[in-house]
Every structure is written in C-alpha cells, then in structure tokens.
Enzyme design. Sequence first.
Site, PDB file in Angstrom:
ATOM      1  N   GLY A  35      -2.758   1.991  -5.230  1.00  0.00           N
ATOM      2  CA  GLY A  35      -1.853   2.904  -5.871  1.00  0.00           C
ATOM      3  C   GLY A  35      -2.548   3.165  -7.227  1.00  0.00           C
ATOM      4  O   GLY A  35      -3.395   2.925  -7.733  1.00  0.00           O
ATOM      5  N   ALA A  89       4.190  -1.987  -7.335  1.00  0.00           N
ATOM      6  CA  ALA A  89       5.375  -2.068  -6.256  1.00  0.00           C
ATOM      7  C   ALA A  89       6.047  -0.622  -6.821  1.00  0.00           C
ATOM      8  O   ALA A  89       6.187  -0.127  -8.042  1.00  0.00           O
ATOM      9  CB  ALA A  89       6.239  -2.871  -6.796  1.00  0.00           C
ATOM     10  N   ASP A  90       6.842  -0.202  -5.912  1.00  0.00           N
ATOM     11  CA  ASP A  90       7.805   0.947  -6.120  1.00  0.00           C
ATOM     12  C   ASP A  90       9.220   0.572  -6.777  1.00  0.00           C
ATOM     13  O   ASP A  90       9.568   1.181  -7.607  1.00  0.00           O
ATOM     14  CB  ASP A  90       8.052   1.824  -4.835  1.00  0.00           C
ATOM     15  N   GLY A 102       5.146   3.125  -1.203  1.00  0.00           N
ATOM     16  CA  GLY A 102       5.261   4.572  -1.498  1.00  0.00           C
ATOM     17  C   GLY A 102       3.953   5.310  -1.310  1.00  0.00           C
ATOM     18  O   GLY A 102       3.780   6.377  -1.087  1.00  0.00           O
ATOM     19  N   GLY A 103       2.586   4.358  -1.398  1.00  0.00           N
ATOM     20  CA  GLY A 103       1.457   5.192  -1.017  1.00  0.00           C
ATOM     21  C   GLY A 103       1.056   4.613   0.587  1.00  0.00           C
ATOM     22  O   GLY A 103      -0.202   5.022   0.893  1.00  0.00           O
ATOM     23  N   GLU A 109      -0.818  -4.237   2.849  1.00  0.00           N
ATOM     24  CA  GLU A 109      -0.766  -4.815   1.696  1.00  0.00           C
ATOM     25  C   GLU A 109       0.053  -6.133   1.945  1.00  0.00           C
ATOM     26  O   GLU A 109       0.002  -7.121   1.439  1.00  0.00           O
ATOM     27  CB  GLU A 109       0.196  -3.842   0.902  1.00  0.00           C
TER      28      GLU A 109
HETATM   29  C1  5RP Z   1       1.379   1.693  -2.059  1.00  0.00           C
HETATM   30  C2  5RP Z   1       2.194   0.963  -2.839  1.00  0.00           C
HETATM   31  C3  5RP Z   1       2.269   0.795  -4.278  1.00  0.00           C
HETATM   32  O1  5RP Z   1       1.876  -0.500  -4.730  1.00  0.00           O
HETATM   33  C4  5RP Z   1       3.389   1.515  -4.870  1.00  0.00           C
HETATM   34  O2  5RP Z   1       3.569   2.694  -4.121  1.00  0.00           O
HETATM   35  C5  5RP Z   1       3.395   1.823  -6.385  1.00  0.00           C
HETATM   36  O3  5RP Z   1       2.395   2.856  -6.681  1.00  0.00           O
HETATM   37  P1  5RP Z   1       1.840   3.137  -8.309  1.00  0.00           P
HETATM   38  O4  5RP Z   1       1.201   2.132  -8.881  1.00  0.00           O
HETATM   39  O5  5RP Z   1       1.135   4.200  -8.011  1.00  0.00           O
HETATM   40  O6  5RP Z   1       3.131   3.574  -8.968  1.00  0.00           O
HETATM   41  O7  5RP Z   1       3.065   0.111  -2.404  1.00  0.00           O
HETATM   42  O8  5RP Z   1       1.640   1.560  -0.789  1.00  0.00           O
END
Ligand code: 5RP
Length: 225
Positions: A35, A89-90, A102-103, A109
């Site tokens: 992310g 984390a989201d 989210g990614g 993970e």
């Molecule tokens: C990816 C994830 C990321 O940690 C999460 O989406 C946070 O992303 P970002 O650092 O871009 O805000 O879980 O699968």
Amino acid sequence: MGYPPPMDQNALKKQVGEAALKYVRDGMMLGVGTGSTVNFFIEALAASRIQLKGAVSSSEASSQRLRAAKIEVLELNDATTCDVYIDGADEVDRGLRMIKGGGAALTREKIVAAASRQFVCIADGSKLVDVLGKFPLPVEVIPMARSYVAREIVTLTGGQPEYRIGVKTDNGNVILDVHGLSITDPVKLETDLNQITGVVTNGIFARRPADVLLLGTPDGVKTSK
Ligand code: 5RP
C-alpha cells in the site's frame, strides 16, 4: 499567513512510514506489507543504512519496490519466520484490530503477519475508528464461487457484497467488498466468514491483531500497544 499548512494524508503516511524504521534492525528478516503507507516505509528503508537478512513481501507490487531498493526478497517457505511485519490498514480500532485488503493483498498479508513475531501497523489518523466496518470489508474468493459466496455473506452478515470488477489478486482470485457492516465482534465475524466454502480469506485482522500501532497525526506519531 505564517502558519504551516495542515498536513495532508500523504504527509501523515510518510511520517509513520519513516517512524517504523525504529522497529527494524540489522540482520532482521523483515515482513513487508502493501500500500501507499508501506511504499513510504520502503523508501525510508532504502535510504537507511540498515542491512537486513532479507525481506518477505505480501505482494508482487511490494516485491518489485524492495528489489528496486536492492533488498533481497525471500519466499516465506525459505525465510520460515519474520522478526517484524510492517503494514498499513484501511481501518484500525483501539484494540489494534484492523480491516485490510483495500489493495487486494489481504491473503498474503495475513499469512506473513501470522508468521511474524511482531506486527507494527502504520496508518494515518483517518484510519482510526471506534467500530470496524465503515470501510467495505474485502473478502478474497475463488472465482467460481463468487455468486454463491456473495449470497452466503448476505445471509450471514446482512451486508451488501460488491464484486470488485477488473481486480484479480496475486493468487488469481477475486474480491468481494462487503458494504454496510458494523463489526462489533471482529474475532467472531472473521472466523464465521472463513467457514463459507469458497472464501480464501477475509480482511478482518482480529484473531492476529497488530502488536503496535503507529498513527500519523498533525501533532506527531502516536504509538499504541
Ligand atoms: C492492502 C492493504 C493496505 O494496507 C491498506 O489498503 C492501506 O493502504 P494505504 O497505506 O494505501 O492507505 O491492506 O491490501
């Protein structure tokens, strides 16, 4: 005039990405998440003098960035365990339980987090919530099971699954994002969702929460344990 502009979200992500270096030492086997916040961490790591034993990555995207920084990327099967896992984390609550994915990298993970001695979550302040669930919960699903799993999720949770069109995970699967949840018992929902046949993983990280949270705020990095 004369006041510094308020820190934007990217500046807060950079701040915690850099702060995470404090948890990394020479000779460590490091788990690396995915992310934009993690990308700032990789940047800081590349600029540091830290000499790792190696890194285990949770996505092809992070592996590419690590290799570009001349950091050796190992398979988890060869590394066995990681000393520390650094990931974003989201959403994160005060019990350091998270929604992630989210990614679309949630499965790898969760595997690397499970195989790590310490999980350091790095997030900007907007990610801190009282109750998980406002961020649509990602669920990785075997492609042929997509509609079956979606119906089962509606029955189990009352939430609304949405197919993340055009996204294929590094494992060749698809993602359903479940909207409309208020997750008051994250350990139970994490467990129950995993019982649906066809679910590979869900994005609740509550059975193995983070050990440390570094939260980026305009007043500096706040640490919770
Ligand atoms: C990816 C994830 C990321 O940690 C999460 O989406 C946070 O992303 P970002 O650092 O871009 O805000 O879980 O699968």
